[in-house]
Write an enzyme that holds these catalytic residues in place. Structure first.
Site, PDB file in Angstrom:
ATOM      1  N   LYS A  78      -5.654  -1.753  -8.257  1.00 21.47           N
ATOM      2  CA  LYS A  78      -4.933  -2.270  -7.092  1.00 21.47           C
ATOM      3  C   LYS A  78      -4.195  -3.590  -7.396  1.00 21.47           C
ATOM      4  O   LYS A  78      -4.332  -4.136  -8.485  1.00 21.47           O
ATOM      5  CB  LYS A  78      -5.906  -2.406  -5.918  1.00 21.47           C
ATOM      6  CG  LYS A  78      -6.544  -1.065  -5.489  1.00 21.47           C
ATOM      7  CD  LYS A  78      -5.514  -0.061  -5.078  1.00 21.47           C
ATOM      8  CE  LYS A  78      -5.874   1.274  -4.507  1.00 21.47           C
ATOM      9  NZ  LYS A  78      -7.021   2.041  -4.622  1.00 21.47           N
TER      10      LYS A  78
HETATM   11  C1  LIG Z   1      -7.692   3.225  -3.808  1.00 19.52           C
HETATM   12  C2  LIG Z   1      -7.610   3.729  -2.422  1.00 19.52           C
HETATM   13  C3  LIG Z   1      -8.735   3.748  -1.585  1.00 19.52           C
HETATM   14  C4  LIG Z   1     -10.118   3.489  -2.080  1.00 19.52           C
HETATM   15  O1  LIG Z   1     -10.361   2.229  -2.526  1.00 19.52           O
HETATM   16  P1  LIG Z   1     -11.786   1.898  -3.197  1.00 19.52           P
HETATM   17  O2  LIG Z   1     -11.829   0.398  -3.173  1.00 19.52           O
HETATM   18  O3  LIG Z   1     -11.767   2.471  -4.558  1.00 19.52           O
HETATM   19  O4  LIG Z   1     -12.833   2.501  -2.328  1.00 19.52           O
HETATM   20  C5  LIG Z   1      -8.559   4.097  -0.266  1.00 19.52           C
HETATM   21  N1  LIG Z   1      -7.361   4.450   0.212  1.00 19.52           N
HETATM   22  C6  LIG Z   1      -6.260   4.478  -0.562  1.00 19.52           C
HETATM   23  C7  LIG Z   1      -4.955   4.849   0.045  1.00 19.52           C
HETATM   24  C8  LIG Z   1      -6.355   4.135  -1.909  1.00 19.52           C
HETATM   25  O5  LIG Z   1      -5.272   4.207  -2.701  1.00 19.52           O
END
Ligand SMILES: *Cc1c(COP(=O)(O)O)cnc(C)c1O
Length: 378
Positions: A184
């Site tokens: 992210k």
């Molecule tokens: C990465 C992602 C998540 C999950 O995030 P985590 O921190 O890995 O639980 C949820 N929604 C979207 C749209 C994502 O891209």
């Protein structure tokens, strides 16, 4: 260029983060503690929310939001099929029914008109995502939520730092859920946070993320932790740790710089790729600040899978976001979804490629990627 493989995504961890993690390891306080608290304040301040509650993932943030808002078995929750598994899975976990609504073909975000058609007396909440880092139509969705008395739980996994009408994402919904997963825009390895302006809801989320242990008990009976505690709710083990927060306290300070580089790279991609007739570049709405967690292009008339394979042969990693949830075996089997149910999501999915974009990437690497794309499509 040399033979170095360019992944579609990479975190940028520098000496400050490394030093801070070592400091945590030496401090003797590894799990939820002072650094987690500091990180929460920094998040709240950055997005302009009264409260930020750190958790171990965005998935946990979404799950706890649903629970804290009392959404339960038999309820319906509207969301997009054009998302990662977490967004749909958490709805299933609480026993509610995920009701998918198709996306718009320009922003790939939820279509507010179609949300209206999907509302029933059982609808309790909407979970919109900010696809690729571009805010969804906040005004339209908040109006629908208000008219129908629905909660909005924002999946902002892509969108920390993104703005809608000059205001940061983080307080538009009842809760906003962020991800600090390794891919992210900023990372704690694994991690997430919920932000809200609602004091009572914040207290509830704080208790629920750590076994349902009462915060008051800690305050009353302890000088930083006595043996005494009370279980007020049947909570979860969803807390962040100081080892993770040690990364976060520095990543958040660098986030604006990261976003600046992402936006700059996106503008270089835009400028060069819009010259290629076979590519649809991402559309950026005029009233938003898009933070380009992803740089998704659509291929008009070139086989997407073939494109990804050929890019890989030139040492460039690409990805696809997302395989629509209604096409996955679990969702098909459980909710009887089938191909054709959400034509816009499928149309984008079949053509979409996420190109490499991250602050650690160098401008010459970006130029190499563009050169390779031209080689394939021109
Ligand atoms: C990465 C992602 C998540 C999950 O995030 P985590 O921190 O890995 O639980 C949820 N929604 C979207 C749209 C994502 O891209």
């Amino acid at each position: 260029m040399d033979k170095k493989f360019l992944p579609y995504c990479q975190p940028l961890i520098e000496k400050e983060e490394i030093k801070e993690v070592v400091d945590t390891l030496k401090s003797g306080w590894l799990t939820i503690g002072p650094k987690t608290t500091e990180f929460e304040s920094l998040i709240a301040e950055y997005v302009g929310a009264k409260h930020a509650i750190s958790v171990n993932s965005c998935t946990a943030a979404l799950h706890l939001s649903l629970i804290a808002l009392g959404i339960k078995s038999g309820d319906e929750v509207i969301t997009t099929p054009f998302t990662f598994a977490s967004t749909g899975n958490v709805i299933v976990h609480i026993g509610a029914k995920p009701v998918f609504v198709d996306i718009k073909k320009d922003t790939y975000n939820l279509d507010p008109e179609k949300i209206k058609e999907a509302i029933t007396p059982k609808t309790k909440a909407i979970i919109p995502i900010h696809y690729a880092g571009q805010p969804y139509d906040v005004k339209a969705i908040m109006e629908i939520a208000k008219d129908h008395n629905l909660f909005v739980i924002e999946d902002a996994a892509h969108a920390i730092g993104a703005e809608y009408n000059g205001k940061k994402i983080g307080t538009f919904g009842t809760t906003t859920c962020f991800s600090f997963y390794a891919t992210k825009n900023m990372t704690t390895g694994e991690g997430g946070a919920v932000t809200t302006n609602d004091d009572k809801l914040a207290d509830k989320l704080r208790i629920l993320r750590l076994h349902g242990m009462s915060k008051d008990a800690w305050k009353r009976y302890s000088d930083k932790g006595s043996w005494y505690y009370e279980i007020e709710e049947c909570g979860w083990k969803y807390n962040m740790t100081d080892m993770q927060a040690a990364l976060g306290v520095h990543q958040i300070k660098k986030l604006d710089k990261f976003i600046e580089i992402r936006r700059k790279y996106a503008s270089i991609y835009n400028k060069e790729l819009k010259k290629i007739e076979g590519i649809i570049i991402p559309y950026e709405k005029p009233n938003v600040k898009h933070v380009y967690h992803l740089y998704p292009i659509l291929l008009k008339n070139y086989n997407r899978n073939k494109f990804i394979e050929e890019m890989k042969e030139m040492n460039i990693g690409c990805s696809v976001h997302f395989i629509p949830l209604h096409l996955h075996p679990f969702y098909k089997r459980t909710f009887r979804f089938k191909k054709g149910d959400f034509p816009n999501a499928e149309w984008v999915y079949e053509r979409e490629v996420s190109l490499p974009l991250y602050p650690k990437m160098k401008e010459e690497e970006l130029k190499y990627i563009i050169k390779c794309i031209r080689k394939l499509l021109l």
